[in-house]
Design a protein around this motif. Sequence first.
Motif, PDB file in Angstrom:
ATOM      1  N   PHE A   5       0.848  -1.186   0.000  1.00 57.14           N
ATOM      2  CA  PHE A   5       0.000   0.000   0.000  1.00 57.14           C
ATOM      3  C   PHE A   5       0.886   1.238   0.000  1.00 57.14           C
ATOM      4  O   PHE A   5       1.830   1.335   0.802  1.00 57.14           O
ATOM      5  N   GLU A   6       0.608   2.175  -0.875  1.00 53.55           N
ATOM      6  CA  GLU A   6       1.364   3.417  -0.941  1.00 53.55           C
ATOM      7  C   GLU A   6       0.583   4.500  -0.207  1.00 53.55           C
ATOM      8  O   GLU A   6      -0.499   4.892  -0.635  1.00 53.55           O
ATOM      9  N   PRO A   7       1.106   5.001   0.934  1.00 52.45           N
ATOM     10  CA  PRO A   7       0.375   6.015   1.696  1.00 52.45           C
ATOM     11  C   PRO A   7       0.121   7.275   0.884  1.00 52.45           C
ATOM     12  O   PRO A   7       0.893   7.633  -0.009  1.00 52.45           O
ATOM     13  N   GLY A   8      -0.989   7.940   1.190  1.00 57.13           N
ATOM     14  CA  GLY A   8      -1.302   9.200   0.538  1.00 57.13           C
ATOM     15  C   GLY A   8      -0.480  10.332   1.134  1.00 57.13           C
ATOM     16  O   GLY A   8       0.208  10.172   2.146  1.00 57.13           O
ATOM     17  N   GLU A   9      -0.524  11.481   0.500  1.00 59.99           N
ATOM     18  CA  GLU A   9       0.204  12.643   0.997  1.00 59.99           C
ATOM     19  C   GLU A   9      -0.587  13.296   2.120  1.00 59.99           C
ATOM     20  O   GLU A   9      -1.757  13.652   1.941  1.00 59.99           O
ATOM     21  N   VAL A  10       0.048  13.441   3.260  1.00 61.31           N
ATOM     22  CA  VAL A  10      -0.594  14.019   4.431  1.00 61.31           C
ATOM     23  C   VAL A  10       0.326  15.070   5.015  1.00 61.31           C
ATOM     24  O   VAL A  10       1.520  14.811   5.220  1.00 61.31           O
ATOM     25  N   GLY A  11      -0.216  16.241   5.283  1.00 62.98           N
ATOM     26  CA  GLY A  11       0.590  17.328   5.818  1.00 62.98           C
ATOM     27  C   GLY A  11       0.533  17.409   7.330  1.00 62.98           C
ATOM     28  O   GLY A  11      -0.304  16.773   7.985  1.00 62.98           O
ATOM     29  N   ALA A  12       1.413  18.203   7.880  1.00 65.81           N
ATOM     30  CA  ALA A  12       1.518  18.352   9.334  1.00 65.81           C
ATOM     31  C   ALA A  12       0.233  18.850   9.968  1.00 65.81           C
ATOM     32  O   ALA A  12      -0.112  18.474  11.093  1.00 65.81           O
ATOM     33  N   ASP A  13      -0.514  19.688   9.248  1.00 65.13           N
ATOM     34  CA  ASP A  13      -1.724  20.279   9.816  1.00 65.13           C
ATOM     35  C   ASP A  13      -2.980  19.484   9.519  1.00 65.13           C
ATOM     36  O   ASP A  13      -4.081  19.885   9.936  1.00 65.13           O
ATOM     37  N   ASP A  14      -2.855  18.375   8.814  1.00 69.66           N
ATOM     38  CA  ASP A  14      -4.025  17.531   8.575  1.00 69.66           C
ATOM     39  C   ASP A  14      -4.406  16.794   9.849  1.00 69.66           C
ATOM     40  O   ASP A  14      -3.547  16.447  10.673  1.00 69.66           O
TER      41      ASP A  14
END
Length: 501
Positions: free
Chosen positions: A142-151
């Motif tokens: 599974f390739e994780p999605g892009e998640v930012g610090a403020d999510d």
Amino acid sequence: MPPILQLAGLVRHHARYRPDHTSVVFESEHLTWREFAGRVARCANVLRSLSVRKGDKVATVLGNCRELLEVYWAVPSIGAVLVPLSPLLTTSGLESLLRDSEAKVLISQRSLAAAASGVPGVRVLYIEDEYAARTDAAAESFEPGEVGADDLFNIMYTSGTTGLPKGIMHTHFVRSMYALLFASSWRMTPESRVLHTGAIVFNGAFVTLMPVFYLGGTYVLLRQFEPEAMLEVIERERITHVMVVPSQIIALLAAPKFDPARLQSLEMILSLGAPLLNEYKEKLNRLLPRRFYELYGLTEGFVTILDREDAVRKAGSVGVPTMFQSMRIVAEDGSDCAPGEIGEICGRGPLLMTGYYKRPDLTEQAMRGGWLHSGDLGYVDEEGFLYLVDRKKDMIDSGGVKVYPKDLEEIAAQHPAVREVAVFGVPHEKWGETPLAAVVLQHHASTGADELRDWINARVAARYQRLSAVVIMKDFPRSAAGKVLKRELREPYWKGRERVI
């Protein structure tokens, strides 16, 4: 490339670089990092097949199990938001929180959440059947999605079995700070072996869960707390770090087969969730020296820690803020209190929530000028160590005089027949309210309620602290975390009457 604050990448990182190291132990299962990463990937793929996308809410109603740990890491890998809900919720309470959180998927077991299948818009997966079948058939990559610090990482609802608790929002940045700050505070390493026996839906579980997963250590999870089982697992698994609430410490010390020799592998015994009375602190520090830590904190995001090196010298304290945090003791007029002066504990730092979900009004009340107002009363000494006095809502106003339940609980705990005690205010015609003590006795103790009341009253510092009565109980009502629910003890006495705080 995903941002550096991709928490779900921790499991993949350890699966690549220490694949054969034991990651999770649950009952008879011993999973390596490679195996656990495969389970997390399978779960993430199932959620994605159900159209769970970044920002969607995934709720759980589960007791401690391997599947819950999988969900805890799979949900943020998609960029979805974790919503752990207590198995103690009533049907109506569960339905209210599913609607409030706008959950898209609920993962549960039939015995806990069968009624939830009727909540519109919520897709329910039960771990006994569909969840098991789908994850077994899913791919292990599974390739994780892009998640930012403020999510958002999670919404943690405040404990409670009635009413609508507040949803506390933590970002990926906040949970990353849990990993970094607590790993340092607990002196953890990649070789640490962490045991958890309480419910992991309780936010306090994250103060050991996040750092051990960050470091790639071993996380040992029990289905539920049982004193003898905990002692046996510590001894067998060579556990180095444990986190317990005060009622569990008391039960461990009272266990028939308790023996400090069985716990020599421990490097940390962390108490949190409620103040641990000095009687038990002293016993732990004597029997298992240089292991005791205490954390005072709020899910909303401020903590202090009493380090093991200060545990004897500052036994009555709950320590100091961690690095990068600030603390104030604030008087009623908003000014800062001098050392020794009692006021409200306020704090700020990188652990702070972003607010209460969909409740900007309550967020504004709690967060003022960037400071979290705790609702707890305390003072600092000349060295800056914090001492808890009590919660504002638990303080007893007896004839205009402030009575702090913790002072009376410390006295009651010294009686050899007392195992646990909770002091709270009950109505009084003359004084408005007066203290009452609910007590759980040690096994085989036969002390009477009036005898206990008189013994305690003979030792209080002032007449206005005297108990009106002692009530002996078999056990106390508790949250999923094992914390004593004082409000449930107090409510029958105030039924139909207003308590002015």
